[in-house]
Design a protein around this motif. Structure first.
Motif, PDB file in Angstrom:
ATOM      1  N   THR A 111      -1.319  11.775   2.255  1.00  0.00           N
ATOM      2  CA  THR A 111      -2.303  12.500   3.064  1.00  0.00           C
ATOM      3  C   THR A 111      -1.896  13.956   3.177  1.00  0.00           C
ATOM      4  OG1 THR A 111      -2.588  10.487   4.399  1.00  0.00           O
ATOM      5  CG2 THR A 111      -3.504  12.523   5.285  1.00  0.00           C
ATOM      6  N   MET A 131      -7.004  11.756   2.134  1.00  0.00           N
ATOM      7  CA  MET A 131      -5.974  10.744   1.915  1.00  0.00           C
ATOM      8  C   MET A 131      -6.319   9.917   0.678  1.00  0.00           C
ATOM      9  SD  MET A 131      -4.577   7.796   4.523  1.00  0.00           S
ATOM     10  CE  MET A 131      -6.143   6.949   4.666  1.00  0.00           C
ATOM     11  N   TYR A 157       0.126   5.516   0.831  1.00  0.00           N
ATOM     12  CA  TYR A 157      -0.829   6.542   1.213  1.00  0.00           C
ATOM     13  C   TYR A 157      -0.202   7.930   1.037  1.00  0.00           C
ATOM     14  CZ  TYR A 157      -3.029   2.678   3.803  1.00  0.00           C
ATOM     15  OH  TYR A 157      -3.609   1.501   4.170  1.00  0.00           O
ATOM     16  N   LYS A 181       0.844  -1.197   0.000  1.00  0.00           N
ATOM     17  CA  LYS A 181       0.000   0.000   0.000  1.00  0.00           C
ATOM     18  C   LYS A 181       0.876   1.242   0.000  1.00  0.00           C
ATOM     19  CE  LYS A 181      -3.845  -2.003   2.631  1.00  0.00           C
ATOM     20  NZ  LYS A 181      -4.801  -2.054   1.544  1.00  0.00           N
ATOM     21  N   GLU A 214      -5.254   6.294  -1.197  1.00  0.00           N
ATOM     22  CA  GLU A 214      -4.609   4.996  -0.936  1.00  0.00           C
ATOM     23  C   GLU A 214      -4.441   4.247  -2.252  1.00  0.00           C
ATOM     24  OE1 GLU A 214      -5.951   0.659   0.735  1.00  0.00           O
ATOM     25  OE2 GLU A 214      -6.755   2.406   1.762  1.00  0.00           O
TER      26      GLU A 214
END
Length: 194
Positions: free
Chosen positions: A43, A112, A41, A39, A114
C-alpha cells in the motif's frame, strides 16, 4: 521458490517499483508491506491520474508518474521502462508462474495491491491448523479464510448458530493462538496466524 512465497520475484519487484515511483511523498506515510501466510499487500499513499479509473489499470495504458524525476532515474538505471508496463509485467509474471491475478484497491488516499496464495497453498496451511480444533472452529476458520473481515454476527448468520456459540469458539481459537483480531470490531479483521 514461487510455490513457497506465492508472489513471483518479478511481480514483487514491479509492485514495489510502482509504489516508489507513484507515491505521494509529501504525505510522510511510508510504503506499507503486509505479509500473511496466504496474502501479501503493498500500500502506498497515492492516487490515479485525473480521468483514470480502476479499469484503466487493467488495460493497456501510458505512464503518468506522480514523481517524474524518480521515474526518470529508475528508467536510466534500467529498472523501469518509459511507457508504463509495470502492471502488465506483474500480470504476465502471475500467468507465467500459475499464480492468482492480484487485485487493486483504489481508495481516496491510497492505492493497494493484494496478492493471494494459490488455493493449493491455502489448503495445505489449512490442514495443518484444522487437526487441532473442533468442527465449529473448523467452519469458522473456513469462513475466515474466505473473508477475514467477517464479524461475529455475520459468522453466526452464515453458520446458523448463536452469537454466544460463535464467540466461545472464537475465544478458543484465540486462546490456541490460531487467530487474532487486528483493528476494532467494526473495521478490523481476523488474522489466521498458523
Amino acid at each position: 521458490r514461487v510455490e513457497e512465497y506465492f508472489v513471483s520475484e518479478a511481480s514483487m519487484r514491479e509492485a514495489i517499483l510502482n509504489a516508489i515511483v507513484h507515491k505521494q511523498y509529501e504525505s510522510g506515510v511510508p510504503i506499507q508491506i503486509s505479509v500473511y501466510k496466504d496474502k501479501l499487500y503493498i500500500t502506498n499513499v497515492g492516487k490515479l491520474p485525473d480521468h483514470w479509473t480502476e479499469e484503466t489499470l487493467y488495460q493497456k495504458h501510458g505512464s503518468k508518474s506522480y514523481n517524474p524525476n524518480i521515474a526518470h532515474v529508475f528508467y536510466l538505471a534500467g529498472h523501469i521502462e518509459s511507457w508504463g508496463r509495470g502492471i502488465e509485467k506483474i500480470f504476465d509474471s502471475c500467468i507465467e508462474n500459475d499464480l492468482p491475478m492480484p487485485k487493486y484497491y483504489i481508495n481516496p488516499t491510497d492505492i493497494m495491491i493484494e496478492f493471494d496464495a494459490p488455493q493449493r497453498l491455502v489448503i495445505d496451511n489449512f490442514s495443518k491448523v484444522t487437526n487441532r480444533v473442533n468442527d465449529t472452529m473448523n467452519k469458522i476458520l473456513e469462513s475466515l479464510y474466505d473473508d477475514p473481515g467477517y464479524t461475529i454476527t455475520e459468522l453466526a448468520n452464515i453458520m446458523k448458530m448463536s452469537r454466544k456459540s460463535i464467540s466461545n469458539n472464537i475465544k478458543k481459537l484465540k486462546d490456541l493462538g490460531i487467530i487474532e483480531r487486528v483493528g476494532n470490531n467494526k473495521k478490523g479483521y481476523w488474522k489466521i496466524k498458523r
